[in-house]
Write an enzyme that holds these catalytic residues in place. Structure first.
Site, mmCIF file in Angstrom:
data_model
loop_
_atom_site.group_PDB
_atom_site.id
_atom_site.type_symbol
_atom_site.label_atom_id
_atom_site.label_comp_id
_atom_site.label_asym_id
_atom_site.label_seq_id
_atom_site.Cartn_x
_atom_site.Cartn_y
_atom_site.Cartn_z
ATOM 1 C CG HIS A 58 -2.060 0.921 1.118
ATOM 2 N ND1 HIS A 58 -2.951 1.004 0.176
ATOM 3 C CD2 HIS A 58 -2.182 2.264 1.817
ATOM 4 C CE1 HIS A 58 -3.775 2.007 0.401
ATOM 5 N NE2 HIS A 58 -3.236 2.752 1.526
ATOM 6 C CG HIS A 278 -5.797 1.678 6.865
ATOM 7 N ND1 HIS A 278 -4.739 1.652 7.285
ATOM 8 C CD2 HIS A 278 -6.188 2.605 5.709
ATOM 9 C CE1 HIS A 278 -4.008 2.578 6.180
ATOM 10 N NE2 HIS A 278 -5.032 3.181 5.623
ATOM 11 C CG ASP A 329 -1.097 4.534 4.001
ATOM 12 O OD1 ASP A 329 -1.557 5.297 3.025
ATOM 13 O OD2 ASP A 329 -1.775 4.406 5.029
#
Ligand SMILES: [Zn+2]
Length: 463
Positions: A58, A278, A329
């Site tokens: 991610h 998440h 992320d």
């Protein structure tokens, strides 16, 4: 076809640590031979123990350049800073980025990923359009820039163009700050089609999609984009942000009477193609049902800490057999080691116990379990043959520095504990991706040039 050979005294294979391993890699960059207890047979020798390269499932590449810009409390509101105030800073930053700048930032990020041991990335890409929200002549312009940065630096990429349609649950109108992200399903699928055609047969590139979140797409748009993708590639990965924030859960309950994960499990039956990013705020029932579904939970412990999101229910999810991987992320840290460490440390702090994720009665040390499960989950989420030193997989590997204090002293079965839980010195010495050395002696081959371009780009942006 030329076969390249590499000999390692120790290597982590799918069955565990093995000795005297001879790797054979074909001209296309995949393993065609992995032989244990072999003779070096004239092969180049790895200077230390060899691990599979870690997939980073991610990434929002442009956010690398805003790391450090949102770390001050707003005047008079320092108890109210949250994900949502961070997002305002991000929107102001994103408003100015050009395609050239995005490419320069992504290249720096990918060099940092490679030097820290990530050999593949999932680019959850939502910055599609020009500053005023109108599309570039080539709808896929911005996606092409991140793929170009990946190709130039040598990291494998799964490009996930994001479907972003609305500002909140129930098709609320998107805000000004979101105008560069917006597409409808058919326009998004045109981007997917363009990218697939451009990279057909390239083993370093895979294309999937990312419906941004349940708050940014309607159920109808979600159905439409998934069936459109099925027609193009029925096994392509699908990624989605979910249940990152308590407010998101509350808004979802207000909209449909279901929590986000609960709604998705009921309405879409996500399976092994899906990566739910998440999934922080889940009930016990959601946690167990998600684990049974075969999806990957995409966990980003350092970003989730930085944003004050909350803690993923890791112990219950892993105990129920849930699969997972890691991502950097927002890139406030770019290190698989730090993200794996904080995945376990979050649980230790929450439960006031140690080795929480080793599992009940488990024999494997926690570091080894974390590393190997993150490899498998990352490979599944990115939809590429990576994550293991095995015939048929991409030749993506890390050579650890034999002089690193942990590597030099620990028995091999404790090595990953030493690497993950002891110190901050990077133990990664050499990195191979698709059979090519991209990092040697700790440094990426183009690190200086890429960094010079990044520094001038960000200085210009912050002026
Ligand atoms: Zn994200």
């Amino acid at each position: 076809m030329t076969i390249h050979k590499l000999f390692a005294a120790q290597a982590l294979l799918p069955g565990g640590w093995a000795e005297n391993v001879l790797f054979e890699v074909d001209g296309g960059g995949s393993f065609v031979g992995v032989t244990t207890n072999a003779a070096p047979d004239g092969a180049a020798r790895a200077s230390g123990p060899v691990l599979p390269g870690m997939p980073n499932l991610h990434s929002h590449a442009f956010q690398r350049a805003m790391a450090g810009l949102a770390e001050h409390a707003r005047p008079g509101a320092n108890r109210g800073d949250s994900f949502w105030t961070w997002r305002e800073v991000m929107y102001r930053f994103v408003a100015r980025l050009t395609p050239e700048q995005v490419e320069a930032i992504a290249a720096q990020l990918y060099v940092e990923m490679l030097e820290s041991g990530y050999t593949a990335v999932g680019e959850f890409h939502y910055l599609h359009h020009g500053a005023d929200g109108s599309p570039y002549d080539d709808l896929a312009e911005m996606s092409r820039r991140t793929i170009a940065a990946a190709a130039a630096t040598g990291i494998g990429i799964t490009q996930l163009p994001v479907l972003y349609g609305y500002g909140g649950f129930g098709a609320q109108k998107a805000g000004e700050g979101q105008r560069r992200f917006l597409n409808d399903p058919s326009r998004l699928l045109r981007i997917v089609e363009t990218l697939k055609a451009a990279h057909e047969g390239d083993p370093q590139v895979r294309v999937g999609i990312a419906p941004h979140s349940l708050r940014a797409v309607t159920p109808e748009a979600l159905d439409e984009v998934v069936s459109g993708l099925d027609a193009l590639d029925p096994t392509a990965p699908i990624h989605l942000h979910i249940a990152e924030q308590v407010k998101e859960v509350e808004d979802c309950l207000a909209w449909c009477g279901r929590r986000p994960v609960e709604w998705l499990l009921e309405h879409r039956a996500p399976d092994a193609r899906w990566c739910l990013v998440h999934a922080t705020h889940m009930s016990e029932a959601e946690t167990v049902a998600l684990a049974a579904s075969g999806v990957i939970a995409g966990l980003c412990p350092t970003t989730e800490a930085n944003l004050g999101d909350g803690l993923f229910p890791a112990e219950a999810y892993l105990a129920a057999g849930g699969r997972w991987g890691i991502g950097s992320d927002s890139h406030i840290s770019v290190s698989p080691i730090e993200d794996l460490r904080w995945f376990e440390y979050g649980q230790r702090l929450a439960w006031q116990r140690r080795n929480v994720l080793a599992g009940e009665g488990a024999e494997a040390p926690v570091g080894r379990r974390l590393y190997t499960e993150a490899l498998a989950g990352g490979a599944q989420a990115l939809g590429r043959p990576i994550g293991a030193l095995a015939v048929g997989r991409r030749a993506d590997l890390l050579v650890l520095d034999p002089d690193h204090p942990g590597v030099a002293t620990l028995p091999v079965e404790r090595l990953l504990d030493g690497v993950i839980f002891a110190g901050n010195r990077n133990p990664v010495r050499d990195v191979m991706v698709g059979g090519q050395w991209v990092v040697q002696e700790g440094r990426h081959k183009d690190a200086e040039r890429v960094q010079a371009s990044y520094v001038s780009t960000v200085k210009q942006l912050l002026r």
